[in-house]
Design a protein around this motif. Structure first.
Motif, short mmCIF file in Angstrom:
data_model
loop_
_atom_site.label_atom_id
_atom_site.label_comp_id
_atom_site.label_asym_id
_atom_site.label_seq_id
_atom_site.Cartn_x
_atom_site.Cartn_y
_atom_site.Cartn_z
N GLY A 127 0.79 -1.23 0.00
CA GLY A 127 0.00 0.00 0.00
C GLY A 127 0.81 1.27 0.00
O GLY A 127 0.35 2.30 -0.50
N PHE A 128 2.05 1.21 0.53
CA PHE A 128 2.80 2.45 0.71
C PHE A 128 4.13 2.50 -0.03
O PHE A 128 4.79 3.53 -0.04
CB PHE A 128 3.03 2.72 2.20
CG PHE A 128 1.76 3.05 2.94
CD1 PHE A 128 1.27 4.34 2.95
CD2 PHE A 128 1.04 2.06 3.58
CE1 PHE A 128 0.09 4.66 3.61
CE2 PHE A 128 -0.14 2.36 4.26
CZ PHE A 128 -0.62 3.66 4.26
N ILE A 129 4.53 1.40 -0.66
CA ILE A 129 5.80 1.42 -1.40
C ILE A 129 5.62 0.90 -2.82
O ILE A 129 5.81 1.64 -3.79
CB ILE A 129 6.88 0.59 -0.65
CG1 ILE A 129 7.12 1.21 0.74
CG2 ILE A 129 8.18 0.55 -1.46
CD1 ILE A 129 8.03 0.43 1.64
N ILE A 130 5.20 -0.36 -2.98
CA ILE A 130 5.08 -0.95 -4.32
C ILE A 130 3.94 -0.29 -5.10
O ILE A 130 4.12 0.16 -6.23
CB ILE A 130 4.86 -2.48 -4.21
CG1 ILE A 130 6.13 -3.14 -3.67
CG2 ILE A 130 4.48 -3.07 -5.57
CD1 ILE A 130 5.98 -4.61 -3.34
N GLY A 131 2.76 -0.20 -4.48
CA GLY A 131 1.61 0.42 -5.15
C GLY A 131 1.85 1.85 -5.59
O GLY A 131 1.61 2.19 -6.76
#
Length: 589
Positions: free
Chosen positions: A286-290
């Motif tokens: 939710g906070f890095i890959i996306g």
């Protein structure tokens, strides 16, 4: 002021604990997550891919599959039309990859956020027609494209819609008439006549369900469609779906697959983001890959993110991953600038006293309006719309709180809007600049929000004395993962904790480590409690309540009067081979 309250769901926790060989604490935590029946509890604790809902229950899914099979056999050209966010990019990847696997003559198109706006439009349809595309299949969009689909049908094209957004409607007196585009097949679990048992799936999951049916009808083994779950899990988290029912299964299994993924694009992005591939969590999605995948659609073209997913060359994948990471870093800087401007406008105007915030930042990058709206919503705990100047008129994004259905409220003001769509919690809109102030006044005039609705709520699962925290309990609580919307991390509370001493830690001096003791602790026992974030705020509260001398005593570790109530979760701290239990403080007073 915050309002603290305990989740107080009733059940025979002792019986549940005995039946499922778990502690009564875990039984209470599970019931607090609205798990009541035996079937739900079994699926929650032990759900497998076999427990997912039957895709054939989706309205029109068999019809769409049969249409696609006919088009594939006839060699007709098929075009997937996606969307520029993570859900849309992943849904496009799922459909395009699977249709290729079935032998389709398929390509894809993703609208440009700035030029085209959200969803399929007339120019995309005209371009497809000019290029002799026979069939358009949408994903994560299309349910509101009434006129666009009508235009495509008039041109003689076949149209299949896969979407998960709310169905558009018009008010007819006290009744609502829902309007669905006249496509050849419409797959959306939110249709009134759809019997699918769970409507809370993302656009990529709707696409995945169609592929499950298509593969079965084409005689392709189930494990091949199951391989797509690692991608669908990313979309589920990034589109902030509730992690319940089959969403929980998708994310749980997707995370396992991602920890040993052989996919070139995902591996490159994980490495570029310097993540430990063996322990990818919901947070990382939710906070890095996306956000890295999202950044291409915000600042350049979403096709960059899609090209990463489609890449079959290791060097190309590495270059694309680096580009996405750089775009996301740029996006972070622009977001910070936009947020500062927005807060300045709000604080220096009458907007601050509004229950619904509508703020116009003329020179903000329009693709960042949603992120900034989310940050403002968090800061003020009010539904927020951020608007910015666009190529044509004004565009914006909205983020809401649980007590306010943004989609419904915007619908009341649709006479002021050129275009809008979305969910109760998030929406997109377009309007003329002269209507901004009218929109602000009407939304605030219509709203029934009370001061209580706007009060920040802090809920916790139960009171938990420190003496009940153990390594076994922390390990058992881990069975509730993955956490996210609809399945939040368990939180506990304790009153009147004696704070023995405090230290400020961290390179940026933004962590406070407390040594605490509660009434359940013996005189020799104490526990570490970590507060991350606002050190100045903590110090100010201590001084306001107890005075500056007591804060000094706290930092010196000498006898003091400071006592606190905490909302926390227990955690294990590992450092240089040593393990110890600590509590992570989420809220304090």
């Amino acid at each position: 002021m915050e309002k603290w309250f305990i989740k107080n769901k009733k059940a025979d926790f002792s019986l549940i604990a005995k039946q499922y060989h778990i502690s009564e604490i875990l039984a209470r935590l599970i019931v607090n997550r609205n798990i009541s029946s035996k079937e739900e509890l079994n699926q929650y604790l032990h759900g497998t891919l076999q427990d997912m809902n039957n895709p054939y229950e989706l309205k029109d899914v068999r019809k769409a599959s049969n249409l696609l099979i006919d088009k594939i056999r006839e060699g007709k050209r098929i075009r997937v039309v996606g969307d520029y966010d993570v859900d849309g990019v992943v849904a496009t990847y799922v459909l395009y990859t699977a249709l290729k696997r079935c032998g389709a003559n398929v390509d894809y198109e993703i609208p440009d956020r700035m030029k085209d706006g959200y969803g399929i439009n007339i120019s995309i349809i005209d371009a497809a027609y000019a290029e002799k595309i026979d069939t358009i299949i949408t994903c994560d969009n299309g349910i509101a494209a009434i006129n666009q689909v009508k235009h495509a049908k008039e041109l003689g094209m076949t149209v299949i819609i896969t979407d998960h957004h709310d169905i558009p409607f018009v008010e007819e007196g006290v009744d609502r008439k829902y309007i669905v585009p006249e496509a050849d097949a419409v797959i959306n679990p939110k249709q009134l006549d759809c019997t699918y048992p769970f409507e809370g799936i993302c656009g990529a999951t709707v696409a995945f369900k169609l592929i499950q049916v298509l593969y079965e009808e084409c005689g392709i083994e189930k494990w091949e469609s199951d391989r797509l779950i690692e991608f669908v899990s990313i979309a589920t988290v990034c589109d902030v779906m509730d992690l319940v029912n089959e969403n929980r299964i998708i994310v749980k299994h997707g995370l396992k697959m991602l920890s040993s993924t052989s996919h070139l694009g995902l591996k490159a992005l994980i490495e570029e983001s310097k993540l430990n591939a063996n322990c990818i969590t919901v947070y990382h999605l939710g906070f890095i890959i996306g956000p890295c995948i999202n950044a291409s659609g915000r600042l350049e073209s979403a096709k960059v993110g899609l090209r990463l997913l489609l890449s079959e060359d290791e060097n190309e994948a590495r270059l694309l991953a680096k580009k996405l990471k750089n775009l996301n870093d740029e996006r972070k800087d622009l977001t910070s600038e936009g947020l500062v401007k927005a807060v300045e406008i709000i604080e220096n105007s009458e907007i601050k006293s509004d229950k619904v915030i509508v703020v116009y930042i003329e020179d903000c990058h329009e693709s960042l309006a949603g992120i900034i709206a989310g940050r403002i919503k968090e800061k003020y705990n009010k539904p927020t719309i951020v608007l910015t100047k666009a190529e044509e008129g004004v565009k914006g994004s909205a983020r809401s709180i649980e007590e306010y259905n943004m989609f419904e409220e915007l619908n009341k003001c649709k006479h002021l809007l050129s275009k809008f769509g979305g969910h109760p919690m998030a929406a997109g809109l377009s309007l003329e600049e002269e209507n901004i102030e009218l929109l602000r006044k009407e939304l605030n005039g219509y709203t029934t929000l009370t001061d209580y609705d706007l009060q920040r709520k802090v809920s916790f699962d139960m009171v938990l004395p420190f003496q009940h925290i153990s390594y076994n309990l922390i390990d058992e609580i881990g069975k509730l993962e993955p956490y996210g919307k609809g399945n939040t991390k368990p939180l506990f509370a304790i009153k009147d904790v004696n704070v023995l001493k405090a230290f400020v830690l961290g390179a940026n001096r933004n962590v406070i480590k407390l040594t605490v003791r509660d009434e359940s602790s013996d005189y020799q026992s104490s526990y570490s409690a970590m507060i991350f974030g606002d050190v100045e705020g903590f110090e100010r509260k201590v001084i306001d309540k107890y005075g500056e001398e007591q804060l000094k005593a706290l930092y010196q570790g000498i006898q003091n009067m400071v006592r606190m109530d905490l909302v926390f979760y227990p955690d294990i701290n590992e450092y240089q081979g040593n393990k110890n239990i600590q509590v992570i403080v989420q809220n304090y007073r």
